[in-house]
Design a protein around this motif. Structure first.
Motif, PDB file in Angstrom:
ATOM      1  N   THR A 139       0.836  -1.204   0.000  1.00 37.65           N
ATOM      2  CA  THR A 139       0.000   0.000   0.000  1.00 37.65           C
ATOM      3  C   THR A 139       0.864   1.245   0.000  1.00 37.65           C
ATOM      4  O   THR A 139       1.767   1.361   0.830  1.00 37.65           O
ATOM      5  CB  THR A 139      -0.970   0.012   1.212  1.00 37.65           C
ATOM      6  N   ASP A 146      -5.986   0.028   4.750  1.00 34.56           N
ATOM      7  CA  ASP A 146      -5.970   0.688   6.056  1.00 34.56           C
ATOM      8  C   ASP A 146      -4.980  -0.052   6.951  1.00 34.56           C
ATOM      9  O   ASP A 146      -5.230  -1.175   7.387  1.00 34.56           O
ATOM     10  CB  ASP A 146      -7.377   0.663   6.653  1.00 34.56           C
ATOM     11  N   GLU A 181      -3.997   0.566  10.002  1.00 35.81           N
ATOM     12  CA  GLU A 181      -4.468   0.377  11.370  1.00 35.81           C
ATOM     13  C   GLU A 181      -5.363  -0.857  11.449  1.00 35.81           C
ATOM     14  O   GLU A 181      -5.226  -1.694  12.353  1.00 35.81           O
ATOM     15  CB  GLU A 181      -5.229   1.615  11.843  1.00 35.81           C
ATOM     16  N   TRP A 182      -6.268  -1.002  10.477  1.00 37.75           N
ATOM     17  CA  TRP A 182      -7.132  -2.184  10.408  1.00 37.75           C
ATOM     18  C   TRP A 182      -6.296  -3.446  10.232  1.00 37.75           C
ATOM     19  O   TRP A 182      -6.535  -4.473  10.884  1.00 37.75           O
ATOM     20  CB  TRP A 182      -8.120  -2.027   9.247  1.00 37.75           C
ATOM     21  N   GLN A 227       5.212   7.416   4.962  1.00 36.30           N
ATOM     22  CA  GLN A 227       4.382   6.439   5.662  1.00 36.30           C
ATOM     23  C   GLN A 227       5.260   5.467   6.439  1.00 36.30           C
ATOM     24  O   GLN A 227       6.257   4.970   5.902  1.00 36.30           O
ATOM     25  CB  GLN A 227       3.548   5.689   4.612  1.00 36.30           C
ATOM     26  N   TYR A 240       1.571   1.301  12.842  1.00 34.15           N
ATOM     27  CA  TYR A 240       0.228   0.717  12.833  1.00 34.15           C
ATOM     28  C   TYR A 240       0.238  -0.778  13.134  1.00 34.15           C
ATOM     29  O   TYR A 240      -0.788  -1.439  13.013  1.00 34.15           O
ATOM     30  CB  TYR A 240      -0.434   0.962  11.475  1.00 34.15           C
ATOM     31  N   GLN A 261     -10.315   6.410  -1.708  1.00 39.60           N
ATOM     32  CA  GLN A 261      -9.779   6.264  -0.346  1.00 39.60           C
ATOM     33  C   GLN A 261      -8.997   7.514   0.069  1.00 39.60           C
ATOM     34  O   GLN A 261      -8.031   7.427   0.817  1.00 39.60           O
ATOM     35  CB  GLN A 261      -8.882   5.030  -0.286  1.00 39.60           C
ATOM     36  N   ASP A 265      -9.664   9.928   2.161  1.00 42.20           N
ATOM     37  CA  ASP A 265      -9.587  10.167   3.608  1.00 42.20           C
ATOM     38  C   ASP A 265      -8.549   9.258   4.262  1.00 42.20           C
ATOM     39  O   ASP A 265      -7.811   9.690   5.161  1.00 42.20           O
ATOM     40  CB  ASP A 265     -10.961   9.954   4.257  1.00 42.20           C
ATOM     41  N   LEU A 266      -8.486   8.011   3.829  1.00 41.21           N
ATOM     42  CA  LEU A 266      -7.492   7.079   4.367  1.00 41.21           C
ATOM     43  C   LEU A 266      -6.086   7.531   3.982  1.00 41.21           C
ATOM     44  O   LEU A 266      -5.161   7.483   4.806  1.00 41.21           O
ATOM     45  CB  LEU A 266      -7.753   5.665   3.847  1.00 41.21           C
ATOM     46  N   LYS A 308      -4.938  10.214   6.127  1.00 45.65           N
ATOM     47  CA  LYS A 308      -4.692   9.738   7.488  1.00 45.65           C
ATOM     48  C   LYS A 308      -3.316   9.090   7.621  1.00 45.65           C
ATOM     49  O   LYS A 308      -2.585   9.372   8.584  1.00 45.65           O
ATOM     50  CB  LYS A 308      -5.785   8.725   7.881  1.00 45.65           C
ATOM     51  N   GLN A 309      -2.933   8.227   6.666  1.00 45.54           N
ATOM     52  CA  GLN A 309      -1.728   7.417   6.882  1.00 45.54           C
ATOM     53  C   GLN A 309      -0.556   7.773   5.967  1.00 45.54           C
ATOM     54  O   GLN A 309       0.527   7.195   6.107  1.00 45.54           O
ATOM     55  CB  GLN A 309      -2.044   5.932   6.769  1.00 45.54           C
TER      56      GLN A 309
END
Length: 388
Positions: A153, A163, A165-166, A190, A195, A292, A294-295, A298-299
């Motif tokens: 990713t 994601d 974190e997921w 990143q 995570y 994606q 927003d994701l 975030k990361q």
């Protein structure tokens, strides 16, 4: 003493100088090292003392490169390898045994697919693919034999995201080793270990080097897993040359500055491409139209240096576009100072079946642009005339 940021440590880390007291780390172009005595040799091989024995095992240049990558990724230990694919293969081969199972994201680099499909099954190691747009089904794919969760990713070439974190929570819940290919993002954008990743991989050939000069890879992560992998690499021999390690280590000193320019150019190019009539879609993590977005915000600190888009007219239109480019390079590489255009369906992912490519949205009209450091106006002008 003031705590230094990782970028500063990557510049200021110097593992060894000679009696000349070099400001820049010297090259240690040697295959082996001299022991002080028979007892010193015995202690080195027994790992009772630290030191270099043989450059297939360690070398001051590879040691420095590994240490810098560990600082940047927040890892405990690392192993430099001869290529990015040797980093991926060594991680899997070093951790897996006959009967084990790998759960991987379907969106992977072409050679990573080949390792899972054509090499590991020869040793009785099986795998399943999880679809990134259907994460709720991944848990059902985990078996009693599942040992590794392997992710990429952003993905190559479709720039799909997972994601982290997921993924970290999923791995922890099922006692899986989480391996993340962080090549497209680099540790500047990143850090998967934040995570819950156990192992992070890079093709140093790409943005780490940044100038298309050499081949290399690196594995960093938790020390207990790096020790397992190092047994495999020590005896199978995918060692990085001292020269390439020296080169990559120097390149890390400019990584933040280079990635800022790559990302700024890529975002401007992606925005430009969205305005073109014969472009059906554009994918870039920090483009608001990315599903994606927003994701990604975030990361990922920024969106990276790669843009993917689809030209109306399929394969014929894509090849016509590539052949009309005047400034951009046609190559299968990425992460260079020079902007590179690639047609994944006929090159990097050509060994996948039509169905496998369709499953990860690698269309006949898809173009991957690895955006370089040239003036963005010149990049856009060349693409504009090739689209015309």
């Amino acid at each position: 003493m003031t705590k230094k940021k990782p970028e500063t440590k990557a510049i200021r880390t110097q593992t060894e100088r000679s009696e000349q007291h070099e400001h820049s780390t010297p090259l240690f172009m040697t295959s082996s090292f001299v022991f002080d005595s028979a007892e010193h040799a015995r202690a080195l091989f027994a790992k009772e003392v630290e030191g270099n024995v043989y450059s297939r095992y360690s070398n001051p240049n590879t040691n420095e490169f590994e240490e810098k990558m560990c600082w940047l990724e927040g890892a405990e230990a690392g192993i430099a390898t001869a290529s990015g694919m040797s980093a991926i293969f060594s991680s899997l081969a070093g951790l897996l045994e006959q009967g084990d199972h790998v759960l991987a994201c379907r969106s992977l680099f072409g050679s990573s697919h080949q390792i899972l499909n054509g090499i590991l099954p020869k040793w009785g190691i099986n795998f399943s693919y999880g679809d990134i747009d259907n994460p709720e089904n991944w848990e059902s794919l985990i078996k009693e034999q599942t040992k590794v969760l392997f992710l990429e990713t952003p993905s190559n070439p479709g720039l799909d995201l997972i994601d982290l974190e997921w993924a970290g929570e999923l791995a922890e819940a099922h006692n899986l080793i989480l391996i993340v290919d962080n090549c497209f993002a680099t540790p500047y954008l990143q850090q998967p270990m934040k995570y819950g990743a156990d192992i992070v991989l890079h093709s140093a050939t790409k943005f780490i080097d940044g100038q298309g000069r050499g081949i290399g890879g690196v594995i960093v992560g938790k020390e207990k897993y790096i020790e397992e992998i190092s047994f495999f690499t020590r005896h199978s021999g995918p060692a990085l040359s001292p020269f390439n390690a020296w080169m990559f280590s120097k390149s890390l000193e400019t990584l933040p500055a280079r990635m800022d320019r790559h990302c700024d150019n890529a975002l401007e190019l992606a925005t430009f491409l969205e305005e073109q009539q014969n472009v059906e879609w554009v994918k870039y993590p920090h483009l608001k139209s990315h599903p994606q977005y927003d994701l990604a915000k975030k990361q990922m600190k920024k969106g990276g240096g790669v843009v993917a888009f689809n030209i109306s007219g399929g394969y014929q239109a894509a090849t016509k576009f590539l052949d009309k480019l005047e400034t951009l390079s046609l190559s299968a590489n990425l992460g260079d100072t020079r902007t590179i255009a690639t047609h994944p369906a006929s090159t990097t992912h050509s060994k996948l079946t039509d169905e496998e490519r369709a499953a990860v949205n690698i269309t006949p009209g898809m173009i991957r642009i690895a955006v370089g450091l040239e003036a963005i106006e010149d990049i856009k002008q060349d693409i504009d005339q090739a689209l015309g």
